[in-house]
Design an enzyme around this catalytic site. Structure first.
Site, short mmCIF file in Angstrom:
data_model
loop_
_atom_site.label_atom_id
_atom_site.label_comp_id
_atom_site.label_asym_id
_atom_site.label_seq_id
_atom_site.Cartn_x
_atom_site.Cartn_y
_atom_site.Cartn_z
N TYR A 274 11.99 30.43 23.57
CA TYR A 274 11.52 31.29 24.66
C TYR A 274 10.00 31.40 24.66
CZ TYR A 274 15.98 32.32 26.65
OH TYR A 274 17.16 32.18 27.32
N HIS A 432 18.27 37.78 23.41
CA HIS A 432 18.67 36.41 23.04
C HIS A 432 18.76 36.21 21.53
CE1 HIS A 432 18.77 34.87 27.07
NE2 HIS A 432 17.56 35.31 27.32
#
Lengths: 753, 753
Positions: A274, A432
């Site tokens: 990310y 996440h």
């Protein structure tokens, strides 16, 4: 206050002069300065990432600089293709993956490429394309309701089902507009600015204030889009809201994001997969800030944090360039991704960090921007070579106190190859994040040896739930069992509760990654399981007497007042070669458990042994690896394979090997992990196919110290002494066990023959 | 009669002159000839693969020719290392893999490298090493009994447990002796020749007459060793026995082996993995024959068979250079193996086939021999490029009438990559053969898409049964289920009886590999299952209207008067993406069957469908593939995975997908196999993830014709007409079905929209 263009140019020319003075070019600076000033004044626009003079220089280099040529041609081809088709700005209707969603994504990307094509070629067919498309948006946007497919509890967009895409649309479209704006009539400019950009910026920064003020990558895209729009529209208020938050109180906004989302070393807590994505708005907006408000010294901000963030995300890759698959991560993704082209170009330009050049060369593509121009020129004399990866300790949390990561790296004896062992003791990493504290990853050269599953997702593959995260991402990939760490009572850490796990982090106890023969890290986690304290110490050791590759001493100490079942799992990659214990394979297969990920493993075999250590050896791409584990006759060695309760073949069929201890309170897992041989199919020769471990002993284990001894078949032995509390690199320790005195200074000691 | 050295030299100079006359060099031939003659007369020795003058030229090139340098250094380093240690010639005791076995292998290899080092450097430490070692053998060999670990029913050696290794020892050692013989005293020569070479040659050619006269690669190593020894010892009788068999009646021996072991295209019936190994003695002995009896024109023999054999084995490789894994084959083995360095060097030298140069360049190593010298010089100006692989029909059997192989190859649309579909309808291939008739292999570029398991063996890995073939090689890898073909009643072809299957072969019906848009092969097998006649027709088709990669129409027609169960198996490689039918996955896994390989498959799921075709789509390394199969509502689609009844983790965990038809007499399987899309993780984009097949119809199937029609989603359709008997490329055919007239000329026709 926005700086006057002249001021900006002066500053940039100052830097240019300095560079010239340093002898890189040898003609007179003064003349050049004057010439440049004239050109720049005439060609000051655009103001985000590329000046007209830079565009002119790029144009000149097109015939001689290959990487510029390749990079520009891609934009031009894309723009040419887009222009061939008629402009379509459909009423938003479809969710992610559907037609209108993909079309609006395509539109901003086409506009951006057309903008680049215009500024380089000055061919008005490109500016006309952008103008016409923006006019089409201008007709539609002001009357758009929230997207029909938006979801409760998820920030909505208007063009897209989620607000995130709206921000990305703005980041791209405002650049396109800026690139072509000298070719747009004042009348059309007014229409476009009033009905598109002001409206979108308002939607993002006012209507979606909550996201705009979020300390999160969605917030970063939002402030980047709005801030860049502010510069183009000369709306300093808009810019200030982006920089300092809606209330301009600096409690939110871009600077606060830089403060909060990164650790001091530039680690972004969601993990490198990310981080890669987040780096794009961070760097693009920073570049726009630098070009428009150089006084802010954004690239110096927080001790050059943005530069560190780029280096850190690049270091967090394996020897294929793939990001270490922390948390929800696609293993295919590597540093050749477009986001890192922008980010590395900008980082090179502002930090002059030549260690980035090998990656930029590998990209074989630059951004068409001032930064891209700079690196393209720097690349000219560069030779391809591998990006240098180093041992690194990277803390997590904005203060660096929320645990972290250790990248243990040591040559494996082959040219340009390393044994890389990643130790993860980081914080949860938001939604996440995986429940993977104190987990271990092992690579040998380009090969994964002990793996993390990554995410259960086939990005953009329609048949796999439209490319979204699969149900098995939650039921398997996030669970503790999917990682190389200890699972207590077949439950995941924090019972897989993100809220609970986000409150606390593991703690780094001590580390030393600077010794060429030994790299060591110790961390503890005392909250993941109630009443269970865990400390893992990983040591990567280079043999002093043999040529064998470095091996790992893995000491995982657990303390609890209650009895538990402890499973230490290894997701090994490869084919079982041998074990030094008996195991019985199952005739019919059932799942290893019923929940917490265990329901996805087929139990293949179980073994026991009267030996005091259990060795499993496997072959991975012609190399041999062994795990030798300290055990008792009660320990169970369990072989499993992924795939149970997987109705749609969503999971890979990976292998698992687990050492299980039942009814334990305190327990210390000691494992020796060895890369130790290879098979050469050309020569048909096999070297060192067997583990060299002869014995493993736990000499002592109490609140103060853990002492383990491993002996190899050549009678080399290694005694590792670990301090468990009151860590201090200067403290002296002494302990006598069985009349043997152990004394040392500092948090650990490794004694060899 | 052995030619006089002078005669040989004259002939070779004649060729040289011719070459010179052709303008390759521009100075006078006559002068050069005389000069050469003098040198060669002085330096005529050795006589197997390298003359002294060639050795001198190699020595001169050491400083300028890199590949010569690398190749020689390897020998020299090996010899230097060997000389450091004392000479050990242990009494034979251990079986394969054991100390004495490995030591005697090492000894011949060290002697050969020392021989090479001597002839190039003239340093007598190397000749002394060879001499001393041979003298040590001379002391031991004459009194050796058969090896204590030799096995009944397997030809024994004395130094080794099997005679094959003894022959290989001789091939290497006689070359080493020949290379150093000018440095050995006459006295020692007599000792060595009498007590080593004559004894070994006698053991191989007289005591082990049965193997010596075998038409088999063991026989080839035997005659090569003995024949080369004959040349060195100037014993023409020995040479003649090697050439013409023990009785010199030409019923056996080297020439008969060339006649019998290869098909007219040079295919060796054991398959390419073993052909690689066999090519070494064939080419080494041929080179010795050419150097000593050039009148035999051995390289011209049987229409240049040896040259064809080298080309054929190289063509029988995938795009990684790995041999197609027919029969017992290790998939890791590729054409970079040492045997093919010798073979390709010699083939280049005698056939001047420059298509071999890319492979030789890839070897980055040449043999230190006259042939190696020639290619090293030829390589000087070569640029690395891929070895050119072409579509090929290769017959099997010495007359070319025992079935064969078809290599269908067509560009996949990417640069330098092909879709390769291998169709195997070859004979049994002796003891290492698999029961795999009418099986299919599919590759896309470097990726295996539909695989053959190869051999269940970990070569030289001690923990895996000492590196020998594993039990699962017989119970799984050889069985029909391990291949992509039809299994009748869950039994293997010929009930897995080698004797029975060796008597009969499949038959090629027709083929055309020359059409750039269509490659087609049809073959039948009528003996593998009693009363069951099978015909498979594979067609690789390039779409005329789209850019999609070539697809396969696979028509597998079966005829029987009794009812049977037919399983068409596909060992697909990759991850299931989607299916157009429902399937139910098992909650506990059991083996798919109890024997014939079925016991090794875990049954994962079974599906049925009311649709008339079943499509399975999978992802392999970012590319999508589908099999669409014509089915009825009774057909069963079965998913399995390898690993059941595998107590020692000997098998890989490969996937299987099977279309099962129960209670059928006649049946036609029709499958469309499509590569059709890809996933780009860098761009996060997915292209064509779905099969394009819209319908499959079997329009007609009788004794005369099979007609199938496939329709794609864009309404492209393809009607394939196949003639089932009385094949004749000129015959006209006409058939009316449902008022539709089908007419064409020849054995097949493909009609598109």
């Amino acid at each position: 206050m926005i700086q006057s263009p002249l001021h900006t140019i002066r500053l940039r020319l100052g830097i240019l002069c300095l560079t010239l003075a340093l002898g890189i070019l040898s003609f007179s600076c003064n003349k050049k300065e004057l010439a440049e000033v004239k050109t720049e004044i005439k060609n000051q626009k655009p103001i985000l990432s590329l000046s007209t003079s830079e565009a002119n220089e790029i144009k000149e280099l097109l015939s001689t600089n290959e990487v510029i040529q390749i990079s520009f041609e891609q934009h031009k081809n894309k723009a040419d293709n887009a222009i061939k088709n008629s402009i379509k700005v459909p009423v938003p209707k479809d969710p992610g993956g559907g037609y209108t969603h993909e079309k609006h994504k395509r539109n901003y990307s086409d506009m951006y490429s057309a903008g680049i094509s215009y500024i380089i070629t000055k061919d008005t067919k490109y500016s006309k394309f952008v103008t016409d498309m923006l006019l089409a948006y201008a007709k539609m946007y002001p009357n758009l309701p929230l997207h029909p497919k938006s979801k409760e509890n998820h920030p909505a967009g208007k063009l897209f089902w989620q607000g995130l895409n709206e921000s990305v649309w703005l980041v791209n479209s405002i650049q396109a507009y800026n690139l072509v704006s000298d070719a747009i009539s004042e009348e059309n400019k007014t229409i476009i600015e009033d009905n598109v950009f002001k409206k979108v910026a308002e939607f993002i920064s006012v209507d979606s204030k909550k996201t705009f003020n979020k300390i999160h990558n969605h917030g970063t895209w939002a402030v980047a889009g709005v801030g860049m729009t502010g510069y183009v529209l000369k709306d300093q208020d808009m810019v200030d809201r982006a920089l300092y938050g809606s209330n301009k109180d600096k409690e939110t906004g871009f600077l606060k994001q830089i403060d909060m989302l990164f650790s001091p070393e530039g680690y972004y807590s969601e993990g490198p997969y990310y981080q890669r994505y987040a780096m794009m708005p961070f760097m693009l907006f920073a570049q726009a800030i630098q070009n428009n408000q150089p006084d802010l010294k954004i690239f110096e901000y927080r001790d050059q944090l943005l530069g560190k963030a780029v280096t850190t995300v690049l270091q967090l890759t394996d020897e294929n360039g793939a990001f270490f698959p922390f948390n929800d991560a696609l293993k295919e993704k590597n540093y050749l991704t477009s986001e890192l082209i922008f980010a590395s170009n900008i980082a090179y330009t502002y930090y002059k960090d030549s260690s980035l050049l090998p990656i930029i060369l590998e990209h074989n593509k630059v951004s068409i921007s001032g930064a891209g121009l700079e690196v393209a020129k720097a690349l000219k004399d560069s030779e391809p070579k591998a990006y240098k990866k180093v041992p690194l300790l990277i803390t997590d949390g904005n203060n660096g106190t929320d645990g972290g990561l250790a990248l243990l790296r040591m040559s494996n004896g082959k040219k340009n190859e390393k044994i890389t062992s990643v130790f993860k003791f980081a914080s949860q990493g938001m939604g996440h994040g995986h429940f993977d504290r104190l987990s271990l990853f092992l690579y040998d050269g380009k090969q994964e040896i002990l793996q993390d599953y990554g995410a259960a997702r086939f990005l953009n593959v329609e048949s796999k739930k439209g490319g979204r995260y699969l149900p098995e991402n939650k039921t398997w990939a996030k669970q503790t069992i999917a990682h190389n760490t200890v699972i207590v009572d077949q439950t995941s850490q924090f019972n897989a509760n993100v809220k609970a796990s986000s409150k606390v982090s593991p703690e780094l106890l001590f580390s030393n990654l600077k010794d060429s023969n030994l790299q060591i890290v110790s961390a503890k986690e005392e909250n993941a399981y109630e009443g269970v304290k865990m400390q893992r110490t990983l040591t990567l050791v280079k043999s002093q007497t043999t040529e064998r590759p470095p091996f790992i001493i893995d000491v995982y100490a657990i303390k609890s007042k209650e009895t538990h079942q402890y499973d230490l799992n290894f997701m090994y990659q490869g084919h079982v070669m041998e074990a030094n214990f008996e195991y019985a394979k199952e005739n019919t297969l059932s799942a290893l458990g019923t929940k917490n990920g265990y329901q996805h493993l087929w139990k293949l075999a179980e073994g026991k042994s009267d030996n005091n250590f259990a060795t499993l050896t496997w072959l991975n791409k012609n190399s041999f690896y062994s795990i030798s584990s300290l055990i008792s006759s009660e320990s169970e060695m369990i072989f499993s394979r992924l795939g149970a309760n997987d109705p749609n073949f969503n999971l890979r069929n990976d292998a698992s090997y687990m050492v299980r201890e039942n009814d334990k309170k305190d327990h210390v897992f000691v494992n020796i992990i060895e890369p130790h041989g290879n098979f050469d199919p050309k020569l048909e020769s096999v070297q060192n196919p067997h583990s060299d471990v002869k014995n493993i002993e736990l000499i002592s284990s109490d609140n103060n110290y853990t002492i383990v001894k491993v002996t190899f078949k050549n009678d080399d032995h290694y005694i590792l002494m670990i301090v468990n509390q009151e860590h201090d690199p200067h403290k002296k320790h002494k302990i006598t066990i069985d009349n043997q005195v152990y004394q040392w200074t500092g948090n650990y000691n490794l004694k060899t023959n």
